[in-house]
Scaffold this active site. Structure first.
Site, PDB file in Angstrom:
ATOM      1  N   ASN A   7       0.865  -1.169   0.000  1.00  0.00           N
ATOM      2  CA  ASN A   7       0.000   0.000   0.000  1.00  0.00           C
ATOM      3  C   ASN A   7       0.910   1.229   0.000  1.00  0.00           C
ATOM      4  OD1 ASN A   7      -1.834   2.004   0.366  1.00  0.00           O
ATOM      5  ND2 ASN A   7      -2.662   1.253   2.308  1.00  0.00           N
ATOM      6  N   ARG A  81      -2.715  -2.079  -3.392  1.00  0.00           N
ATOM      7  CA  ARG A  81      -3.948  -1.343  -3.141  1.00  0.00           C
ATOM      8  C   ARG A  81      -3.961  -0.134  -4.081  1.00  0.00           C
ATOM      9  NH1 ARG A  81      -5.408   2.897   1.375  1.00  0.00           N
ATOM     10  NH2 ARG A  81      -7.589   3.120   0.857  1.00  0.00           N
ATOM     11  N   HIS A 170     -13.085   2.642   0.169  1.00  0.00           N
ATOM     12  CA  HIS A 170     -13.009   1.703   1.300  1.00  0.00           C
ATOM     13  C   HIS A 170     -13.705   0.379   0.968  1.00  0.00           C
ATOM     14  CE1 HIS A 170     -12.816   5.233   4.421  1.00  0.00           C
ATOM     15  NE2 HIS A 170     -11.601   4.843   4.073  1.00  0.00           N
ATOM     16  N   ARG A 231     -11.368  15.667   6.583  1.00  0.00           N
ATOM     17  CA  ARG A 231     -12.284  15.985   5.477  1.00  0.00           C
ATOM     18  C   ARG A 231     -13.639  16.398   6.018  1.00  0.00           C
ATOM     19  NH1 ARG A 231     -10.946  10.570   3.037  1.00  0.00           N
ATOM     20  NH2 ARG A 231      -8.963  10.877   1.991  1.00  0.00           N
ATOM     21  N   GLU A 379      -7.569  -5.024   5.628  1.00  0.00           N
ATOM     22  CA  GLU A 379      -7.549  -4.816   4.176  1.00  0.00           C
ATOM     23  C   GLU A 379      -6.400  -5.561   3.514  1.00  0.00           C
ATOM     24  OE1 GLU A 379      -8.365  -0.518   5.238  1.00  0.00           O
ATOM     25  OE2 GLU A 379      -8.806  -0.502   3.096  1.00  0.00           O
TER      26      GLU A 379
END
Ligand code: AMP
Length: 604
Positions: A7, A81, A170, A231, A379
Site C-alpha cells: 500500500n 492497493r 473503502h 475531510r 484490508e
C-alpha cells in the site's frame, strides 16, 4: 502461498507478506517520512533510516530494502492497493501494460492517490519481475451500486464527458467486514442486509444488501459523506463559490481546505485524532464536544437512510480505528435505534476489546433483532485473498457446458384466492402452453394490471397456483405503470409494492408482490455440481459471441430438482443486448458469496 501486499501512499509505504489461507503474516514493513528521510521498520525489529532520494524514488528505495529482506521467501504474487478503479474495474485485475495505462488515465479522478499507487506498482514490478502483480481497487466493491445511487443530479452530458458519478471507496474493507460479520452470525452475506461503518481517519458507510454494495457515503472522491479526520464530508455545494467570493481562495486551496483542514481537525483545532478529541470533550472543551456530536449525528443520519434504502437491516458493523476502539462513538451512533430493531448492550459495548483471537464482538442485547457488531478490518488480508483467487483462477480452463437463454416476458403468478377473485370461485387455470421449467405452464388466462399511471392489459397468468401472488415486470413496464418495483428473486415479495388486478369475474387489490425479476439461472442440483455453484450464488454469464458478446453480471443461481437448465432475462435486457430466446450463455465467474468455488476444469 505467500502474497506480498503493498500500500503505497504519499508519505508512507506499508507492506506485508501474508498467507491468504491462514492470514498469517511472515513479515510486515512500515515506512514513514517518505518526503524527508524514509524510516523503515520491519516486524522483525529491524529499523533502517535512509537518506532522502527525493519523492520520485522514495517508494522504490523502501521496496528495495524490502526485497533484500525477502531473499529467502518465495512470493507467489504481489497485490497493490489502488484507490480509484473508475468505471473500468469492478474487481481486482492482473496488472499488465494496459491495466497500468488505465490506472494512469484515472489520475484525473484521484490525483492525490492513483499516481502514488502507480509509482509503487512500477517500482515493485521492476523489483519483483518474475511474479504476477495485481491491483485491488478501493472502488471495485461499490460498482454494484444501482444507477439511482451512482448518479448525481447534474447535466447528464457533462457527467458522461467527465466521468462524474459516485464511485465510493473503502470497498475492500466494507466487503471484508461484511463477510466477517456474516460468518460470525453463522450466515452468508447473500442472506443479510448489513450497514458497515468504516470509521478511521477516513470514514464511510455502506449499505450491503444480500452481499452487494447498493449505497455508500463517499462519492466521486473520498470527500463526500461522513465527517472525517480532516475531510468535511457532505456540504452544501453553494459553500464553495461563496468561500471563493468571500475569501478569494483559488479552487486548489479550497480543495486543500476541505480535504486536509476540515472535519474533526477543522472543528476542534486540536487535530484529527479522535482519542484526543474525546479526552478534551470530557474535560469540557466545547469545540471537541460539538465535533463529537456532529460526527455521530451525521453517522446516525446515514444509518437511518441506509436502513430505509434496504427496507430494513440485519446487522450494523463498526470498524476502522474509531469503530473498532471507541465505545463512546459506538454508543453515540447506536443508542436509540430500537425503532430499527437494534438494541445496544451498553456493558458489552464498554468492555469490547477486539483482538486477533476475537476479531468480531457482538455488543447488542440478546433480544436485539438487529445485531450491532464491532469487527476488526484487515484490508491487507482481503487484498492477499483477492490475489490468491486470481492466481488459482489463472490455472483453470473453462470447459463448462453452455446455458440456454430465454427471454421472460411480463407475467403473473397467482394464489388460489386471487384466481377465485379474478376468474370466479373454484376456477381452474387452463394450460395454453407448457413451459421449459417442468410443471410450469402459460395459462389461457390473462389479467389487466392497473398502476397509478397506466394500465397494461393481457398480462399472462402462469400456472400452477402458488402460495404468493407475484407480478414480474420490466423496468419499462414499471415506468409505464407508475410503480417502483425492487429487483427481487422469485418468492421474495416482502416489502414490495402492490397494484390493482382486473379479471373477468372481478377486481383484486394486490397489497404486495410487484417485482422486477432478478436475472437468474434455473438448474438442478446435478447441474450445480457441474458448475461448482450453490443455490443463490451470484455469477456472471457471457452471452453471444464476437462483437455482440455481452457479459451479464449479477446473475442469480436457483437450484431445485424441479428445474431445467436455463437462464432467464427480461424483455428490457434482451432488447438492450439484442438477444433472442435460443441464444447460449457461458458461466464466467462465481463471486456472489465472496468465495470462488473451484469449478470443474481440465488442465490446459
Ligand atoms: P484508522 O485510519 O483506521 O487507523 O483510524 C484512525 C483513527 O482511529 C484516529 O482518529 C484515531 O484517533 C482513532 N482511534 C484509534 N483508537 C481509538 C480509541 N481507542 N478511541 C477513539 N478513537 C480511536
Amino acid at each position: 502461498m505467500q502474497i506480498l501486499v503493498i500500500n503505497a501512499g504519499s508519505s508512507s509505504v506499508k507492506a506485508a507478506v501474508i498467507d491468504p489461507e491462514t492470514g498469517k503474516r511472515s513479515l510486515e514493513m512500515n515506512a514513514e517520512r517518505l518526503l524527508d528521510a524514509p524510516l523503515i521498520e520491519f516486524s522483525d525489529g529491524t529499523k533502517i533510516e535512509l537518506e532522502s532520494k527525493g519523492p520520485e524514488r522514495a517508494i522504490a528505495v523502501c521496496l528495495e530494502a524490502l526485497k533484500d529482506k525477502l531473499k529467502d521467501t518465495p512470493i507467489a504474487g504481489v497485490g497493490h492497493r489502488v484507490v480509484h478503479g473508475g468505471e473500468d474495474f469492478d474487481r481486482a485485475a492482473r496488472i499488465d501494460e494496459e491495466v497500468e495505462a488505465k490506472i494512469e488515465a484515472l489520475e484525473k479522478l484521484a490525483p492525490l492517490h492513483n499516481p502514488i499507487n502507480l509509482r509503487g506498482i512500477r517500482a515493485a514490478r521492476e523489483l519483483f519481475a518474475d511474479v504476477s502483480h495485481f491491483a485491488v481497487f478501493d472502488t471495485a466493491f461499490h460498482q454494484s451500486m444501482p444507477r439511482r445511487a451512482k448518479t448525481y443530479a447534474l447535466p447528464k452530458d457533462l457527467m458522461a464527458e467527465h466521468g462524474i458519478r459516485r464511485y465510493g471507496f473503502h470497498g475492500t474493507s466494507h466487503k471484508y467486514v461484511a463477510a466477517e460479520a456474516a460468518r460470525y452470525l453463522g450466515a452468508q452475506p447473500k442472506d443479510l442486509r448489513i450497514i458497515t461503518c468504516h470509521l478511521g481517519n477516513g470514514c464511510s458507510v455502506a449499505a450491503i444488501e444480500f452481499g452487494r454494495s447498493v449505497e455508500t457515503s463517499m462519492g466521486m472522491t473520498p470527500l463526500e459523506g461522513l465527517v472525517m479526520g480532516t475531510r468535511s464530508g457532505d456540504l452544501d455545494p453553494g459553500i464553495i463559490p461563496y468561500l471563493h467570493e468571500q475569501t478569494g481562495l483559488p479552487p486548489e486551496e479550497i480543495d486543500e481546505l476541505l480535504n486536509r483542514q476540515s472535519g474533526l481537525k477543522g472543528l476542534t483545532g486540536v487535530g484529527n485524532d479522535m482519542r484526543t478529541i474525546l479526552d478534551e470533550s470530557t474535560k469540557g472543551n466545547a469545540d471537541c464536544q460539538l465535533a463529537v456530536q456532529v460526527f455521530t449525528h451525521r453517522l446516525r443520519k446515514y444509518i437511518g437512510a441506509y436502513a430505509a434504502i434496504m427496507a430494513g437491516v440485519d446487522a450494523i458493523v463498526f470498524t476502522g480505528g474509531i469503530g473498532e476502539n471507541s465505545p463512546i462513538i459506538r454508543h453515540r451512533a447506536s443508542q436509540r435505534l430500537s425503532y430499527l430493531g437494534a438494541i445496544i448492550n451498553e456493558d458489552k459495548n464498554a468492555t469490547t476489546r477486539l483482538s486477533e483471537t476475537a476479531p468480531v464482538v457482538d455488543f447488542s442485547m440478546q433480544h436485539s433483532r438487529v445485531k450491532l457488531l464491532a469487527v476488526k478490518t484487515d484490508e491487507q488480508l482481503a487484498i492477499a485473498r483477492e490475489c490468491g483467487k486470481l492466481i488459482e483462477k489463472a490455472d483453470a480452463v473453462n470447459t463448462l457446458p453452455t446455458i440456454p437463454v430465454a427471454i421472460s416476458a411480463r407475467h403473473i403468478h397467482l394464489r388460489r384466492e386471487t384466481v377465485d377473485a379474478l376468474f370466479g370461485p373454484g376456477y381452474e387455470l387452463k394450460v395454453k402452453k407448457w413451459l421449459s421449467q417442468p410443471g410450469q405452464f402459460a395459462a389461457e388466462e390473462t389479467v389487466t394490471v392497473v398502476g397509478p399511471r397506466n394500465t397494461i392489459e393481457r398480462v399472462r397468468v402462469l400456472g400452477p397456483v402458488r402460495s404468493k401472488d407475484q407480478l414480474e415486470i420490466s423496468r419499462t413496464d414499471e415506468f409505464f405503470l407508475g410503480i417502483d418495483a425492487p429487483v427481487r428473486e422469485s418468492g421474495k415479495v416482502e416489502d414490495t409494492p402492490g397494484c390493482k388486478l382486473i379479471g373477468p369475474a372481478g377486481e383484486f387489490l394486490l397489497e404486495d408482490g410487484v417485482i422486477c425479476a432478478w436475472r437468474h439461472i434455473h438448474m438442478t442440483p446435478e447441474d450445480a455440481a457441474v458448475f461448482g455453484v450453490q443455490d443463490r450464488d451470484i455469477v456472471e454469464v457471457a452471452v453471444g459471441s464476437g462483437e455482440r458478446s455481452l457479459v451479464f453480471g449479477n446473475v442469480l443461481i436457483r437450484v431445485s430438482p424441479k428445474y431445467k437448465l436455463e437462464m432467464h432475462i427480461d424483455t428490457d435486457e434482451g432488447n438492450a443486448a439484442e438477444i433472442n430466446t435460443g441464444e447460449e450463455g457461458v458461466l464466467q465467474e462465481t463471486s456472489g458469496s465472496g468465495t470462488l468455488r473451484k469449478r470443474r476444469v481440465m488442465e490446459a
